[in-house]
Write an enzyme that holds these catalytic residues in place. Structure first.
Site, PDB file in Angstrom:
ATOM      1  CB  CYS A  76      10.710  -0.056  32.310  1.00 31.63           C
ATOM      2  SG  CYS A  76       9.945   0.767  30.903  1.00 31.63           S
ATOM      3  CB  THR A 134       7.807   3.786  29.972  1.00 28.02           C
ATOM      4  OG1 THR A 134       8.674   4.724  29.325  1.00 28.02           O
ATOM      5  CG2 THR A 134       6.456   3.785  29.291  1.00 28.02           C
ATOM      6  CD  GLU A 172      17.651  -0.902  23.729  1.00 26.18           C
ATOM      7  OE1 GLU A 172      17.939  -1.926  23.075  1.00 26.18           O
ATOM      8  OE2 GLU A 172      17.290  -0.932  24.925  1.00 26.18           O
ATOM      9  CG  ASP A 180      13.990  -1.484  30.317  1.00 22.29           C
ATOM     10  OD1 ASP A 180      13.053  -0.698  30.531  1.00 22.29           O
ATOM     11  OD2 ASP A 180      15.000  -1.159  29.669  1.00 22.29           O
ATOM     12  CB  SER A 181      10.857  -0.996  26.983  1.00 22.44           C
ATOM     13  OG  SER A 181      11.926  -0.084  27.120  1.00 22.44           O
ATOM     14  CE1 TYR A 232       7.791  -2.667  25.757  1.00 22.69           C
ATOM     15  CE2 TYR A 232       7.299  -2.475  28.099  1.00 22.69           C
ATOM     16  CZ  TYR A 232       7.539  -3.265  26.990  1.00 22.69           C
ATOM     17  OH  TYR A 232       7.537  -4.632  27.104  1.00 22.69           O
ATOM     18  N   GLY A 233       8.172   3.999  25.514  1.00 24.71           N
ATOM     19  CA  GLY A 233       7.854   5.370  25.886  1.00 24.71           C
ATOM     20  C   GLY A 233       6.983   6.133  24.913  1.00 24.71           C
ATOM     21  CB  CYS A 287      14.613   6.442  30.873  1.00 24.64           C
ATOM     22  SG  CYS A 287      14.711   5.052  29.708  1.00 24.64           S
ATOM     23  CB  THR A 288      16.730   1.772  33.595  1.00 23.62           C
ATOM     24  OG1 THR A 288      15.727   1.199  32.741  1.00 23.62           O
ATOM     25  CG2 THR A 288      16.207   1.852  35.016  1.00 23.62           C
ATOM     26  CG  HIS A 289      17.334   2.641  27.707  1.00 21.06           C
ATOM     27  ND1 HIS A 289      16.169   2.101  28.221  1.00 21.06           N
ATOM     28  CD2 HIS A 289      17.656   1.868  26.635  1.00 21.06           C
ATOM     29  CE1 HIS A 289      15.811   1.063  27.483  1.00 21.06           C
ATOM     30  NE2 HIS A 289      16.694   0.898  26.521  1.00 21.06           N
TER      31      HIS A 289
END
Length: 286
Positions: free
Chosen positions: A73, A75, A152, A10-11, A42-43, A186-188
């Site tokens: 990810c 993105t 994050e 992932d980013s 990354y987005g 988004c996996t976040h």
């Protein structure tokens, strides 16, 4: 039985939500996780930069002898060319397809919302799949670029006023459309699921791409005869592109009881796919 690990990237650390689901569904599998914490997010990047980063991430995982690669990810899943993915030496999946199928199954009215990074929404990847799955669907998409840095930086607790304000700013318009299903593209974003759910209301089904992908991967490993026969005892190795300082705290946030495992910082720029001198279209594995 195939005892090689599953590769996940992932980013940043949002992809750990997918690792959490993989640990739940496939507790006997070993996992190698790479989080590109030095270049997150990354987005907001351009398409060619995202593809370049994805090739480096994939190259690193292949150097670890993985048997399957998961782009955890949204993105990358929306941007990395499917034709190139088809020529990798191991199977590859993103998170878009499984999440779209879950949303199609969940909706009662065909009114589906999609939130994600700027690149994911710009790509139209979810919209294209959903129009195939639910031809008469009404789709409403919204980029939510601040969600990734909020996650994050740990701004995910229920009482955080900043996060609540950002959620309200981004999602009020979507809520007012009357959607009954919302893809957290988004996996976040599953780290904000409780807050998003409270804002959207109990009638809106929230689709977690990591959970959907873990279930789909379980089926894919069976079909390809790649599953490790163990039913417990799987391990995770973590790699990041920035300092490992503070990783343990964030690991606990993202993984909960599924945490644990060594973490190492690597120089991701030295990796790439295909290796120098090979053509990207010449790596088919039958």
């Amino acid at each position: 039985m195939d005892t090689r690990p599953i590769g996940v990237f992932d980013s940043g650390l949002g992809g750990l939500t997918a690792v959490r689901q993989l640990r739940r569904v496939l507790p006997g599998e070993d996992i190698v996780y790479f989080g590109d914490t030095g270049r997150v997010p990354y987005g907001s990047r351009g398409r060619e930069t995202i593809i370049q980063y994805a090739r480096q991430d994939i190259g690193f995982l292949l150097s670890k002898n993985v048997k399957f690669i998961v782009a955890a990810c949204g993105t990358v899943s929306s941007t990395y060319p499917p034709a190139e993915a088809a020529h990798l030496p191991v199977p590859f999946t993103g998170v878009v397809g499984a999440a779209a199928r879950c949303a199609a199954a969940a909706t009662r009215t065909g009114r589906i919302g999609i939130i994600g990074t700027q690149a994911t929404i710009r790509s139209g990847s979810y919209q294209a799949l959903l129009r195939q799955l639910v031809p008469d669907a009404q789709l409403f998409a919204k980029a939510c670029p601040l969600f990734v840095p909020l996650v994050e930086n740990g701004y995910v607790n229920d009482g955080n006023p900043v996060t609540k304000l950002v959620i309200a700013d981004y999602l009020t318009e979507l809520r007012d459309t009357g959607i009954d299903t919302l893809i957290l593209g988004c996996t976040h974003y599953p780290l904000l699921e409780r807050l998003i759910g409270e804002f959207m209301g109990p009638e809106v089904a929230l689709i977690d791409p990591g959970k959907a992908t873990a279930n789909a991967l379980d089926d894919a490993l069976d079909a390809l005869e790649l599953k490790n026969d163990r039913t417990a005892g799987g391990s995770v190795q973590f790699y990041v592109s920035d300092s490992t300082e503070g990783f343990a705290e964030l690991e606990t946030l993202f993984l909960g009881r599924y945490g644990g495992g060594p973490v190492e910082q690597i120089a991701i720029e030295q990796y790439g796919w295909p290796p120098a001198g090979q053509n990207r279209q010449g790596n088919a594995n039958g």
